[in-house]
Enzyme design. Structure first.
Site, PDB file in Angstrom:
ATOM      1  N   LEU A  24       0.812  -1.223   0.000  1.00  0.00           N
ATOM      2  CA  LEU A  24       0.000   0.000   0.000  1.00  0.00           C
ATOM      3  C   LEU A  24       0.843   1.270   0.000  1.00  0.00           C
ATOM      4  O   LEU A  24       1.901   1.338   0.621  1.00  0.00           O
ATOM      5  CB  LEU A  24      -0.939   0.001   1.216  1.00  0.00           C
ATOM      6  CG  LEU A  24      -1.910  -1.177   1.296  1.00  0.00           C
ATOM      7  CD1 LEU A  24      -2.898  -0.960   2.436  1.00  0.00           C
ATOM      8  CD2 LEU A  24      -2.653  -1.410  -0.009  1.00  0.00           C
ATOM      9  N   HIS A  25       0.332   2.273  -0.713  1.00  0.00           N
ATOM     10  CA  HIS A  25       0.952   3.597  -0.771  1.00  0.00           C
ATOM     11  C   HIS A  25      -0.142   4.633  -0.552  1.00  0.00           C
ATOM     12  O   HIS A  25      -1.326   4.282  -0.352  1.00  0.00           O
ATOM     13  CB  HIS A  25       1.671   3.800  -2.110  1.00  0.00           C
ATOM     14  CG  HIS A  25       0.820   3.472  -3.301  1.00  0.00           C
ATOM     15  ND1 HIS A  25      -0.288   4.200  -3.646  1.00  0.00           N
ATOM     16  CD2 HIS A  25       0.900   2.458  -4.198  1.00  0.00           C
ATOM     17  CE1 HIS A  25      -0.848   3.686  -4.721  1.00  0.00           C
ATOM     18  NE2 HIS A  25      -0.156   2.605  -5.075  1.00  0.00           N
ATOM     19  N   GLU A  26       0.242   5.899  -0.626  1.00  0.00           N
ATOM     20  CA  GLU A  26      -0.685   6.995  -0.340  1.00  0.00           C
ATOM     21  C   GLU A  26      -1.917   6.953  -1.256  1.00  0.00           C
ATOM     22  O   GLU A  26      -3.004   7.372  -0.847  1.00  0.00           O
ATOM     23  CB  GLU A  26       0.076   8.318  -0.473  1.00  0.00           C
ATOM     24  CG  GLU A  26      -0.627   9.535   0.034  1.00  0.00           C
ATOM     25  CD  GLU A  26      -1.152   9.432   1.476  1.00  0.00           C
ATOM     26  OE1 GLU A  26      -2.215   9.995   1.737  1.00  0.00           O
ATOM     27  OE2 GLU A  26      -0.500   8.766   2.310  1.00  0.00           O
ATOM     28  N   HIS A  53      -3.550   4.261  -2.310  1.00  0.00           N
ATOM     29  CA  HIS A  53      -4.516   3.354  -1.675  1.00  0.00           C
ATOM     30  C   HIS A  53      -5.125   3.994  -0.425  1.00  0.00           C
ATOM     31  O   HIS A  53      -6.313   3.840  -0.151  1.00  0.00           O
ATOM     32  CB  HIS A  53      -3.819   2.063  -1.227  1.00  0.00           C
ATOM     33  CG  HIS A  53      -3.235   1.240  -2.321  1.00  0.00           C
ATOM     34  ND1 HIS A  53      -1.879   1.079  -2.492  1.00  0.00           N
ATOM     35  CD2 HIS A  53      -3.822   0.491  -3.291  1.00  0.00           C
ATOM     36  CE1 HIS A  53      -1.650   0.280  -3.506  1.00  0.00           C
ATOM     37  NE2 HIS A  53      -2.811  -0.096  -4.020  1.00  0.00           N
ATOM     38  N   GLN A 101      -5.623 -12.586 -12.277  1.00  0.00           N
ATOM     39  CA  GLN A 101      -5.545 -11.365 -13.093  1.00  0.00           C
ATOM     40  C   GLN A 101      -4.145 -11.066 -13.599  1.00  0.00           C
ATOM     41  O   GLN A 101      -3.934 -10.060 -14.261  1.00  0.00           O
ATOM     42  CB  GLN A 101      -6.123 -10.167 -12.341  1.00  0.00           C
ATOM     43  CG  GLN A 101      -5.232  -9.625 -11.234  1.00  0.00           C
ATOM     44  CD  GLN A 101      -5.931  -8.513 -10.465  1.00  0.00           C
ATOM     45  OE1 GLN A 101      -6.886  -8.760  -9.754  1.00  0.00           O
ATOM     46  NE2 GLN A 101      -5.458  -7.278 -10.609  1.00  0.00           N
ATOM     47  N   GLY A 161      -9.866   3.214  -7.470  1.00  0.00           N
ATOM     48  CA  GLY A 161      -9.122   4.382  -7.916  1.00  0.00           C
ATOM     49  C   GLY A 161      -9.360   4.683  -9.391  1.00  0.00           C
ATOM     50  O   GLY A 161      -9.443   3.772 -10.214  1.00  0.00           O
ATOM     51  N   LYS A 215      -7.138   5.851 -11.106  1.00  0.00           N
ATOM     52  CA  LYS A 215      -5.845   5.496 -11.705  1.00  0.00           C
ATOM     53  C   LYS A 215      -6.008   4.362 -12.722  1.00  0.00           C
ATOM     54  O   LYS A 215      -5.403   4.378 -13.785  1.00  0.00           O
ATOM     55  CB  LYS A 215      -4.889   5.105 -10.571  1.00  0.00           C
ATOM     56  CG  LYS A 215      -3.817   4.133 -10.897  1.00  0.00           C
ATOM     57  CD  LYS A 215      -2.584   4.839 -11.330  1.00  0.00           C
ATOM     58  CE  LYS A 215      -1.402   3.963 -11.623  1.00  0.00           C
ATOM     59  NZ  LYS A 215      -1.520   2.540 -11.475  1.00  0.00           N
ATOM     60  N   SER A 257       2.054   3.921  -7.684  1.00  0.00           N
ATOM     61  CA  SER A 257       1.749   2.526  -8.002  1.00  0.00           C
ATOM     62  C   SER A 257       2.656   1.627  -7.175  1.00  0.00           C
ATOM     63  O   SER A 257       3.818   1.975  -6.921  1.00  0.00           O
ATOM     64  CB  SER A 257       1.986   2.266  -9.487  1.00  0.00           C
ATOM     65  OG  SER A 257       2.082   0.886  -9.733  1.00  0.00           O
ATOM     66  N   ARG A 260       4.040  -0.868  -8.151  1.00  0.00           N
ATOM     67  CA  ARG A 260       5.141  -1.354  -8.990  1.00  0.00           C
ATOM     68  C   ARG A 260       6.226  -0.296  -9.205  1.00  0.00           C
ATOM     69  O   ARG A 260       7.291  -0.625  -9.726  1.00  0.00           O
ATOM     70  CB  ARG A 260       4.620  -1.829 -10.342  1.00  0.00           C
ATOM     71  CG  ARG A 260       3.736  -3.074 -10.271  1.00  0.00           C
ATOM     72  CD  ARG A 260       3.320  -3.513 -11.657  1.00  0.00           C
ATOM     73  NE  ARG A 260       2.536  -4.731 -11.669  1.00  0.00           N
ATOM     74  CZ  ARG A 260       1.202  -4.801 -11.614  1.00  0.00           C
ATOM     75  NH1 ARG A 260       0.485  -3.696 -11.513  1.00  0.00           N
ATOM     76  NH2 ARG A 260       0.577  -5.960 -11.656  1.00  0.00           N
TER      77      ARG A 260
HETATM   78  P1  AMP Z   1      -3.968  -2.350  -6.684  1.00  0.00           P
HETATM   79  O1  AMP Z   1      -3.485  -2.706  -5.304  1.00  0.00           O
HETATM   80  O2  AMP Z   1      -2.914  -1.840  -7.579  1.00  0.00           O
HETATM   81  O3  AMP Z   1      -4.791  -3.453  -7.288  1.00  0.00           O
HETATM   82  O4  AMP Z   1      -4.951  -1.131  -6.497  1.00  0.00           O
HETATM   83  C1  AMP Z   1      -6.019  -1.191  -5.580  1.00  0.00           C
HETATM   84  C2  AMP Z   1      -6.892   0.016  -5.768  1.00  0.00           C
HETATM   85  O5  AMP Z   1      -6.119   1.195  -5.537  1.00  0.00           O
HETATM   86  C3  AMP Z   1      -7.445   0.143  -7.191  1.00  0.00           C
HETATM   87  O6  AMP Z   1      -8.791   0.601  -7.119  1.00  0.00           O
HETATM   88  C4  AMP Z   1      -6.537   1.173  -7.807  1.00  0.00           C
HETATM   89  O7  AMP Z   1      -7.157   1.902  -8.852  1.00  0.00           O
HETATM   90  C5  AMP Z   1      -6.265   2.073  -6.617  1.00  0.00           C
HETATM   91  N1  AMP Z   1      -5.045   2.847  -6.807  1.00  0.00           N
HETATM   92  C6  AMP Z   1      -3.798   2.382  -7.068  1.00  0.00           C
HETATM   93  N2  AMP Z   1      -2.945   3.405  -7.230  1.00  0.00           N
HETATM   94  C7  AMP Z   1      -3.658   4.548  -7.082  1.00  0.00           C
HETATM   95  C8  AMP Z   1      -3.350   5.941  -7.162  1.00  0.00           C
HETATM   96  N3  AMP Z   1      -2.119   6.371  -7.432  1.00  0.00           N
HETATM   97  N4  AMP Z   1      -4.345   6.824  -6.959  1.00  0.00           N
HETATM   98  C9  AMP Z   1      -5.621   6.407  -6.691  1.00  0.00           C
HETATM   99  N5  AMP Z   1      -5.972   5.110  -6.620  1.00  0.00           N
HETATM  100  C10 AMP Z   1      -5.009   4.189  -6.809  1.00  0.00           C
END
Ligand code: AMP
Length: 289
Positions: free
Chosen positions: A24-26, A28, A58, A147, A149, A185, A187
Site C-alpha cells: 500500500l501507498h498513499e 490506496h 488477473q 481508484g 488510476k 503505483s 510497482r
Molecule cells: P492495486 O493494489 O494496484 O490493485 O490497487 C487497488 C486500488 O487502488 C485500485 O482501485 C486502484 O485503482 C487504486 N489505486 C492504485 N494506485 C492509485 C493511485 N495512485 N491513486 C488512486 N488510486 C489508486
C-alpha cells in the site's frame, strides 16, 4: 488492527470495501479514508474493510505475480492509521474454493471491446471481474471504492455490477500522484532512477493532450511526447469516458465526455495513467500525495 483471513472474522455490520493487492501507498490510503468517511456517513458499523489479496487470476505474467510486493502486517498498520476497521487477507482457497469459481466471469463490453488494457493484458479483466465479484460476495459490501488510476478497471467493475444487479455501489476516487506527476503505483518501486524519469512522459503526454483542441490532435501530442522520451506505448488514446470506445462518427466533440488513457512499459515495469480530456485551467482530475 484485525487481519481477518475469513469473512466470519470481519467486524459485524454493513461495510465499505477497498479492494487492493497490498504494497500500500498513499494512493490506496486515500481510498481507505474515503471508504471510512462513507461508512461513517451511512452508519455502516462494520466500517471500511481493506482487502489485501494478490489475485492469481488477473496476472498475465508469472514473474509479475511472483515478485508482487507482499507485506500484509505493514499494510495493516497503514490501514489502521487511515481509519480502516479491518484488513481482509483471504487465502486463494477462500476466494476460489472450487475450479468452477475460477471460470466464466461476468464481463461487460468495456472489459474486452476497446482494445486498450484488454488487448495489452489478455485475460486480465476476466481475473478482475472474477475477484471483484467474489470479494463483494464474501464481504457483503454495501459500497466499494476504486481508484480512477485504473480507469478501464473502474468502468469495467461499474458495468459488471450493473449486469449482476448487485447491491454494491461502486465509488471512484481521483488518482494520487507523486509531486513530480508520476501516478503512485505499487510497482513504481521496481523503477530505476533513469526509468522513473522516463516514466514521467506518461503524465506529461496526458497534460499535453489536454491542451489540444481536438482528440486527434491530443493523441498526436501524446505520441510525440512519449516518442521524445523513448517510451513505446501499448496505447495512447482519447475515448468516450465510460465505454472507452471512439464515439459514433459525426457526434460533436462537446457532446462527448472524454478520457485520455495511456500505458506502456518503462524498463521492467508497465505503467498506466489517464486524465480527463480536455483539461480545464489547472485541472487534471488528480489529487497530489
Ligand atoms: P492495486 O493494489 O494496484 O490493485 O490497487 C487497488 C486500488 O487502488 C485500485 O482501485 C486502484 O485503482 C487504486 N489505486 C492504485 N494506485 C492509485 C493511485 N495512485 N491513486 C488512486 N488510486 C489508486
Amino acid at each position: 488492527m484485525r487481519i481477518a483471513e475469513t469473512p466470519d472474522r470481519l467486524p459485524e455490520g454493513g461495510r465499505v470495501l477497498v479492494p487492493t493487492m497490498g504494497g500500500l501507498h498513499e494512493g490506496h490510503l486515500e481510498l481507505v479514508r474515503l471508504g471510512a468517511d462513507i461508512a461513517r456517513e451511512r452508519g455502516l458499523v462494520g466500517g471500511c474493510v481493506v482487502s489485501v489479496f494478490v489475485n492469481p487470476t488477473q496476472f498475465d505474467e508469472a514473474y509479475d505475480y511472483e515478485r508482487y510486493p507482499r507485506m500484509v502486517e505493514q499494510d495493516a498498520a497503514l490501514c489502521a492509521q487511515a481509519g480502516a476497521s479491518a484488513v481482509f487477507a483471504p487465502s486463494v482457497e477462500t476466494v476460489y474454493p472450487t475450479p468452477e469459481s475460477r471460470r466464466d466471469p461476468v464481463m461487460p463490453q468495456v472489459a474486452y471491446e476497446p482494445k486498450l488494457e484488454d488487448a495489452a493484458r489478455r485475460g486480465h479483466f476476466a481475473g478482475v471481474c472474477l475477484v471483484c465479484r467474489r470479494l463483494f460476495e464474501l464481504t457483503g459490501a454495501a459500497a466499494a471504492v476504486f481508484g480512477e488510476k485504473d480507469w478501464q478497471q473502474l468502468q469495467t467493475v461499474r458495468a459488471m455490477v450493473r449486469m449482476l444487479r448487485s447491491e454494491t455501489e461502486i465509488v471512484g476516487s481521483p488518482t494520487v500522484r507523486n509531486p513530480d506527476g508520476l501516478a503512485m503505483s505499487s510497482r513504481n518501486r521496481f523503477l530505476s532512477d533513469e526509468d522513473r524519469a522516463r516514466g514521467l512522459a506518461l503524465s506529461r503526454s496526458l497534460l499535453a493532450a489536454g491542451r489540444e483542441p481536438t482528440p486527434d490532435a491530443g493523441e498526436a501530442a501524446m505520441r510525440r511526447v512519449l516518442a521524445e522520451a523513448g517510451v513505446t506505448p501499448d496505447y495512447a488514446a482519447i475515448r468516450e469516458a465510460s465505454t472507452l470506445m471512439p464515439p459514433a462518427e459525426g457526434v460533436p466533440i462537446e457532446r462527448v465526455t472524454w478520457r485520455a488513457v495511456v500505458a506502456g512499459r518503462v524498463g521492467s515495469v508497465r505503467l498506466l495513467d489517464n486524465m480527463p480530456w480536455p483539461l480545464g485551467e489547472g485541472a487534471d482530475g488528480s489529487a497530489s500525495g
